[in-house]
Design a protein around this motif. Structure first.
Motif, PDB file in Angstrom:
ATOM      1  N   TYR B  36      -4.034 -11.669   0.430  1.00 44.20           N
ATOM      2  CA  TYR B  36      -2.647 -11.624   0.028  1.00 44.20           C
ATOM      3  C   TYR B  36      -2.050 -13.002   0.252  1.00 44.20           C
ATOM      4  CZ  TYR B  36      -2.735  -6.495   0.017  1.00 44.20           C
ATOM      5  OH  TYR B  36      -3.024  -5.175  -0.249  1.00 44.20           O
ATOM      6  N   LYS B  38       1.697 -15.037   0.719  1.00 41.05           N
ATOM      7  CA  LYS B  38       3.094 -14.768   1.076  1.00 41.05           C
ATOM      8  C   LYS B  38       3.891 -16.067   1.107  1.00 41.05           C
ATOM      9  CE  LYS B  38       6.114 -12.612   4.488  1.00 41.05           C
ATOM     10  NZ  LYS B  38       7.093 -13.707   4.408  1.00 41.05           N
ATOM     11  N   ALA B  41      10.339 -15.769   3.028  1.00 37.90           N
ATOM     12  CA  ALA B  41      11.430 -14.881   2.595  1.00 37.90           C
ATOM     13  C   ALA B  41      11.032 -13.972   1.427  1.00 37.90           C
ATOM     14  CB  ALA B  41      12.684 -15.669   2.234  1.00 37.90           C
ATOM     15  N   GLU B  42       9.726 -13.780   1.243  1.00 39.10           N
ATOM     16  CA  GLU B  42       9.258 -12.816   0.242  1.00 39.10           C
ATOM     17  C   GLU B  42       8.180 -11.945   0.866  1.00 39.10           C
ATOM     18  OE1 GLU B  42       9.676 -15.765  -3.656  1.00 39.10           O
ATOM     19  OE2 GLU B  42       7.930 -14.464  -3.426  1.00 39.10           O
ATOM     20  N   GLY B  43       7.925 -10.798   0.242  1.00 33.29           N
ATOM     21  CA  GLY B  43       6.826  -9.966   0.710  1.00 33.29           C
ATOM     22  C   GLY B  43       5.492 -10.506   0.223  1.00 33.29           C
ATOM     23  N   PRO B  44       4.392 -10.161   0.909  1.00 36.36           N
ATOM     24  CA  PRO B  44       3.061 -10.582   0.451  1.00 36.36           C
ATOM     25  C   PRO B  44       2.755  -9.993  -0.926  1.00 36.36           C
ATOM     26  CG  PRO B  44       2.973  -9.756   2.698  1.00 36.36           C
ATOM     27  CD  PRO B  44       4.333  -9.414   2.168  1.00 36.36           C
ATOM     28  N   PHE B  46      -0.594  -9.284  -3.616  1.00 39.85           N
ATOM     29  CA  PHE B  46      -2.049  -9.210  -3.718  1.00 39.85           C
ATOM     30  C   PHE B  46      -2.565 -10.375  -4.558  1.00 39.85           C
ATOM     31  CE2 PHE B  46      -6.194  -7.583  -4.125  1.00 39.85           C
ATOM     32  CZ  PHE B  46      -6.560  -7.664  -5.460  1.00 39.85           C
ATOM     33  N   PHE B  89      -3.078 -14.142   3.862  1.00 36.01           N
ATOM     34  CA  PHE B  89      -3.581 -13.119   4.776  1.00 36.01           C
ATOM     35  C   PHE B  89      -4.867 -12.527   4.227  1.00 36.01           C
ATOM     36  CE2 PHE B  89      -0.172 -12.806   7.773  1.00 36.01           C
ATOM     37  CZ  PHE B  89       0.988 -13.109   7.082  1.00 36.01           C
TER      38      PHE B  89
END
Lengths: 115, 113
Positions: B36, B38, B41-44, B46, B89
């Protein structure tokens, strides 16, 4: 396109307040998750849910509770906020039909500050 | 004890060069791996995945290599671009009905122009 939305991008609360973080997904996913992200610690799982009204504790559930009354909505509750709960909170959802941890779709996150 | 380890907290690379992000795991039951990406200030989001029946999976500039005997996987980005600067990640899962992936702590990649 999968969409996971979180109710607030930024939130500031005082110690002892009850805090609600809402998450909604629009892809009919069975699984929903709450993580917190802290520098150097990565993503830590707080709670997850694999069905309506079902919940399971993750790695760090202390001080948190969750609610899943509808399939699309998963709420994280801080019963009495403390300064060590200042963090980025991330909601995610995934399909369950593969019987394994499938690709997760994350919301944009809520940056919570507890004063 | 961490089952998925990303031992380099950060990596700095020149634009146009190759970025190699590494991930080690200890649980031999893991059979599916994901990366992932990221931004702050954002979500991870895919990026790419690989099943243990393969040793390589490619998607454009991104390639993931899996060495099962060494319990090691790596993400190669070629060529690296400044827009690749993010935290990456690594995650792993095992079969049998668990819906929870195990995440590493992430590697922060900075690509310099």
């Amino acid at each position: 396109d999968v969409k996971v939305t979180q109710s607030s991008r930024y939130l500031v609360k005082r110690t002892g307040e009850k805090v609600f973080l809402e998450c909604v997904q629009d892809m009919d996913h069975e699984n929903m998750f709450w993580y917190r992200q802290d520098p150097g610690l990565g993503l830590r799982l707080i709670y997850f849910s694999y069905d309506v009204k079902m919940k399971e504790k993750g790695d760090i559930p202390e001080g948190y509770s969750v609610s899943r009354e509808k399939k699309e909505r998963f709420s994280l509750i801080l019963e009495s906020a403390s300064t060590n709960q200042t963090s980025m909170y991330l909601c995610a959802s995934s399909l369950a039909d593969r019987g394994r941890a499938d690709t997760q779709y994350f919301g944009p996150g809520t940056r919570l500050t507890v004063l | 004890d961490q089952q998925v380890k990303q031992n380099s907290p950060s990596l700095s690379v020149q634009e146009g060069r190759i970025s190699i992000l590494n991930c080690d795991y200890t649980n031999s039951m893991f059979d599916y791996f994901l990366w992932y990406k990221k931004y702050p200030a954002e979500g991870p989001t895919f990026l790419i995945s690989i099943s243990s029946i393969k040793d390589k999976n490619e998607d454009g500039r991104f390639t993931v290599f899996l060495n099962k005997s060494a319990k090691h996987l790596s993400l190669h980005i070629v060529p690296s671009q400044p827009g690749d600067s993010a935290v990456y990640f690594c995650a792993a899962s095992e079969p049998g009905g668990s819906y929870i992936p195990t995440f590493g702590r992430g590697t922060s990649l900075i690509v310099h122009p």
